[in-house]
Design a protein around this motif. Structure first.
Motif, PDB file in Angstrom:
ATOM      1  N   PHE A   1       0.835  -1.213   0.000  1.00 38.14           N
ATOM      2  CA  PHE A   1       0.000   0.000   0.000  1.00 38.14           C
ATOM      3  C   PHE A   1       0.865   1.258   0.000  1.00 38.14           C
ATOM      4  N   PHE A   2       1.913   1.251   0.820  1.00 36.58           N
ATOM      5  CA  PHE A   2       2.827   2.386   0.861  1.00 36.58           C
ATOM      6  C   PHE A   2       3.526   2.583  -0.485  1.00 36.58           C
ATOM      7  N   LEU A   3       4.003   1.494  -1.070  1.00 37.07           N
ATOM      8  CA  LEU A   3       4.703   1.580  -2.354  1.00 37.07           C
ATOM      9  C   LEU A   3       3.763   2.014  -3.476  1.00 37.07           C
TER      10      LEU A   3
ATOM     11  N   LEU B   1       7.429   2.023 -13.532  1.00 36.86           N
ATOM     12  CA  LEU B   1       7.858   0.645 -13.766  1.00 36.86           C
ATOM     13  C   LEU B   1       8.518  -0.004 -12.552  1.00 36.86           C
ATOM     14  N   LEU B   2       9.537   0.642 -12.001  1.00 34.59           N
ATOM     15  CA  LEU B   2      10.319  -0.004 -10.934  1.00 34.59           C
ATOM     16  C   LEU B   2       9.519  -0.220  -9.661  1.00 34.59           C
ATOM     17  N   LEU B   3       8.790   0.794  -9.229  1.00 33.92           N
ATOM     18  CA  LEU B   3       7.994   0.641  -8.011  1.00 33.92           C
ATOM     19  C   LEU B   3       6.863  -0.379  -8.167  1.00 33.92           C
ATOM     20  N   PRO B   4       6.087  -0.381  -9.272  1.00 34.68           N
ATOM     21  CA  PRO B   4       5.070  -1.425  -9.438  1.00 34.68           C
ATOM     22  C   PRO B   4       5.638  -2.836  -9.418  1.00 34.68           C
ATOM     23  N   VAL B   5       6.817  -3.032 -10.000  1.00 38.12           N
ATOM     24  CA  VAL B   5       7.436  -4.364  -9.967  1.00 38.12           C
ATOM     25  C   VAL B   5       7.829  -4.736  -8.542  1.00 38.12           C
ATOM     26  N   GLU B   6       8.318  -3.764  -7.775  1.00 37.38           N
ATOM     27  CA  GLU B   6       8.631  -4.030  -6.368  1.00 37.38           C
ATOM     28  C   GLU B   6       7.374  -4.432  -5.594  1.00 37.38           C
ATOM     29  N   ILE B   7       6.258  -3.814  -5.932  1.00 40.50           N
ATOM     30  CA  ILE B   7       4.987  -4.186  -5.295  1.00 40.50           C
ATOM     31  C   ILE B   7       4.642  -5.628  -5.632  1.00 40.50           C
ATOM     32  N   LEU B   8       4.825  -5.998  -6.894  1.00 37.23           N
ATOM     33  CA  LEU B   8       4.568  -7.377  -7.327  1.00 37.23           C
ATOM     34  C   LEU B   8       5.416  -8.370  -6.539  1.00 37.23           C
ATOM     35  N   LEU B   9       6.684  -8.036  -6.344  1.00 38.65           N
ATOM     36  CA  LEU B   9       7.590  -8.948  -5.638  1.00 38.65           C
ATOM     37  C   LEU B   9       7.249  -9.050  -4.156  1.00 38.65           C
ATOM     38  N   LYS B  10       6.583  -8.033  -3.611  1.00 38.50           N
ATOM     39  CA  LYS B  10       6.233  -8.060  -2.194  1.00 38.50           C
ATOM     40  C   LYS B  10       4.973  -8.862  -1.919  1.00 38.50           C
TER      41      LYS B  10
END
Length: 319
Positions: free
Chosen positions: A33-35, A80-89
Motif C-alpha cells: 500500500f505504501f509503495l 515501472l520499478l515501483l510497481p514491480v517491487e509491489i509485485l515482488l512483495k
C-alpha cells in the motif's frame, strides 16, 4: 504439514525447486500500500514537471532541460520499478526470466542516468555562478540537449555490461523458480562502484563546494554595495540573485539525491553477505523515494512550476 508448506510455494507442483511466497502481513498489505501510494504520487508529480517544461516555450531553458531529463528517469521509477517491487512483495516472479533480465537492465539504466543528470546539473550551476559572463554562450539549449542525449546513450550502453549475462542467459543465477535476481561479480561491482558512485559523487561535491563558496562571496559583495544605487547594478544584482536562488534550489535537489543514493551503494561497498535483506530493501526504497522528492522541491522553490501546474490543471493556454 506438507500441504501447509505447499500453500506457501510460488509453484506448488515444483515442490523443492519452487521459491516461497512472502506471507507476513507487512509484505502482503502494509508495504505494498505504501509503495503503491508512492508510485502514484511519483508518476503524477513527474508528469506535471515533464508537461510543464515541454509545453511552455518560455520554460525551454538549459537548466529546465536538465530538470526534464531528471523527471523522465524519476517517472520510470514510479511507472515501472515501483510497481514491480509491489509485485515482488505480494507474490512471486511469474513474468519469466527474460522479463526479469529486462527489468534489471532498466533499473541499471535509470540509476546511471539519474547520476549523470545530477552531474550535468552540478556543471550547469558551476558555470552559471563561477563564470556568469560566458554562461549564455557556453551553455545553450542545443548543447544541453546533446549532453542529455549522450547521458542516456551512455547509460544504456554502460548498463548493458551488467545486464549482458541476464539477457543472453535468462535465469542463470536463479536458485529457485519464482525468483528474480541479478548477479554482479566482484570486479564488475568494484568498477561500477567507482564509476557510478565514487567518481560522480566526488565531482558533484567538488563542484557544489566551489559554487557555494562563490555564492557566499557574491552575497557579501552585494551587501557591501547596497548603498550604490544605479539601474545597471540593480539589474545585475537581480540576475545574480536569480542565479543564486536557482543554485540553492538545485543544491537541495543534489544533497537529497546524495542522501538517498549513497546508502544504495553501501551494499556494493560492504558486500551482500554482511547486510540484512531488510536493510537492502530500505536503501532501495530510499533511492526510489528520491524520485518523488524532486518535484516537491520544485513546487516549494520554483514559482514557474507552480504557475505551470495551475495552467495545466485549469487548462489555460499559457502563463
Amino acid at each position: 504439514m506438507e500441504a501447509e508448506d505447499g500453500s506457501e510455494l510460488c509453484f506448488p507442483q515444483l515442490h523443492n525447486s519452487s521459491c516461497r511466497k512472502p506471507t507476513a502481513l507487512w509484505h502482503q498489505a502494509v508495504l505494498p500500500f505504501f509503495l503503491m501510494s508512492l508510485s502514484t504520487l511519483t508518476v503524477a508529480l513527474n508528469l506535471l514537471v515533464i508537461i510543464s517544461v515541454s509545453c511552455f516555450r518560455q520554460l525551454h531553458t538549459p537548466t529546465n532541460i536538465l530538470i526534464l531529463s531528471l523527471a523522465a528517469s524519476d517517472l520510470i521509477v514510479g511507472l515501472l520499478l515501483l510497481p514491480v517491487e509491489i509485485l515482488l512483495k505480494i507474490s512471486c516472479w511469474f513474468l519469466g526470466d527474460l522479463a526479469c533480465s529486462l527489468f534489471n537492465y532498466v533499473s541499471f539504466i535509470v540509476t546511471s542516468a539519474s547520476v549523470g543528470n545530477m552531474v550535468l546539473i552540478s556543471i550547469d550551476r558551476y558555470v552559471s555562478i563561477c563564470d556568469p559572463l560566458h554562461y549564455t554562450t557556453r551553455v545553450t539549449v542545443k548543447r544541453v540537449r546533446l549532453c542529455v542525449c549522450m547521458c542516456w546513450l551512455c547509460s544504456v550502453s554502460y548498463s548493458g555490461v551488467f545486464a549482458r549475462d541476464g539477457l543472453t542467459q535468462p535465469g542463470r543465477y536463479n536458485s529457485c523458480h519464482g525468483e528474480c535476481v541479478v548477479f554482479i561479480d566482484y570486479v564488475t561491482g568494484v568498477v561500477d562502484l567507482v564509476l557510478t558512485c565514487v567518481l560522480p559523487v566526488t565531482v558533484i561535491i567538488a563542484l557544489y563546494v566551489r559554487v557555494f563558496a562563490v555564492a557566499v562571496a557574491h552575497a557579501r559583495a552585494m551587501r557591501s554595495q547596497i548603498s550604490v544605487v544605479t539601474h545597471r547594478l540593480s539589474v545585475g544584482s537581480k540576475t545574480m540573485k536569480s542565479e543564486l536562488k536557482a543554485a540553492r534550489t538545485l543544491g537541495v535537489v543534489v544533497v537529497l539525491f546524495l542522501i538517498c543514493f549513497c546508502p544504495y551503494y553501501t551494499v556494493s561497498l560492504v558486500g551482500d553477505s554482511l547486510i540484512s535483506s531488510s536493510y537492502m530493501s530500505f536503501v532501495l526504497y530510499l533511492f526510489y523515494f528520491n524520485s518523488c522528492l524532486n518535484p516537491l522541491i520544485y513546487a516549494l522553490f520554483y514559482p514557474w512550476f507552480r504557475k505551470a501546474v495551475k495552467c495545466i490543471v485549469t487548462l489555460q493556454p499559457g502563463f
